[in-house]
Design a protein around this motif. Sequence first.
Motif, PDB file in Angstrom:
ATOM      1  N   VAL A  42      14.199  74.876 -25.034  1.00 21.20           N
ATOM      2  CA  VAL A  42      12.965  74.286 -25.126  1.00 21.20           C
ATOM      3  C   VAL A  42      13.002  72.856 -24.905  1.00 21.20           C
ATOM      4  O   VAL A  42      12.059  72.110 -24.264  1.00 21.20           O
ATOM      5  N   GLU A  43      13.971  72.011 -25.415  1.00 24.21           N
ATOM      6  CA  GLU A  43      14.155  70.840 -25.278  1.00 24.21           C
ATOM      7  C   GLU A  43      14.549  70.291 -23.713  1.00 24.21           C
ATOM      8  O   GLU A  43      13.655  69.518 -23.292  1.00 24.21           O
ATOM      9  N   LYS A  44      15.114  71.050 -23.065  1.00 22.02           N
ATOM     10  CA  LYS A  44      15.192  71.129 -21.577  1.00 22.02           C
ATOM     11  C   LYS A  44      13.900  71.498 -20.691  1.00 22.02           C
ATOM     12  O   LYS A  44      13.597  70.396 -19.803  1.00 22.02           O
ATOM     13  N   PHE A  45      13.569  72.447 -21.037  1.00 23.93           N
ATOM     14  CA  PHE A  45      12.304  72.971 -20.277  1.00 23.93           C
ATOM     15  C   PHE A  45      11.095  72.242 -20.526  1.00 23.93           C
ATOM     16  O   PHE A  45      10.337  71.914 -19.485  1.00 23.93           O
ATOM     17  N   PHE A  46      10.785  72.018 -21.789  1.00 27.18           N
ATOM     18  CA  PHE A  46       9.576  71.501 -21.952  1.00 27.18           C
ATOM     19  C   PHE A  46       9.569  69.911 -22.130  1.00 27.18           C
ATOM     20  O   PHE A  46       8.461  69.058 -22.440  1.00 27.18           O
ATOM     21  N   ASN A  47      10.904  69.551 -22.235  1.00 27.83           N
ATOM     22  CA  ASN A  47      11.007  67.845 -22.310  1.00 27.83           C
ATOM     23  C   ASN A  47      10.297  67.306 -23.492  1.00 27.83           C
ATOM     24  O   ASN A  47       9.631  66.326 -23.377  1.00 27.83           O
ATOM     25  N   VAL A  48      10.636  68.004 -24.598  1.00 24.86           N
ATOM     26  CA  VAL A  48      10.242  67.515 -26.009  1.00 24.86           C
ATOM     27  C   VAL A  48      11.612  67.281 -26.944  1.00 24.86           C
ATOM     28  O   VAL A  48      12.546  67.942 -26.664  1.00 24.86           O
TER      29      VAL A  48
END
Length: 106
Positions: A42-48
């Motif tokens: 989630v951190e890598k794909f959505f940049n959050v």
Amino acid sequence: MIIDNIKSVVFTEKASRLVEESDKYTFNVDLRLTKPQIRQFVEKFFNVKVLSVNTHLPPHKKRRTGSSQGFKTQYKRAIITVKKGDFILKSFDKKSLTNTNDSLKK
């Protein structure tokens, strides 16, 4: 590939309420994924910035075809809390949800 293990986004009333009130997003994921793997994706794909990942296994549902009986495929549900102000899905942001709710009330 890990993107294949994220099955779907959950669009329910409870999931919408969680997004509005506390920046929590709900996904159905593969059983084999761990919390650190879900967080990393989630951190890598959505940049959050992910603050926490909570998971649970919903109960099996019975399915019957003819004289044989079985169960639906088991999956894991992940509830992901992101930092205030970060959005995973643009269609899930608070402004559009509020506007949609206001237009439904009219």
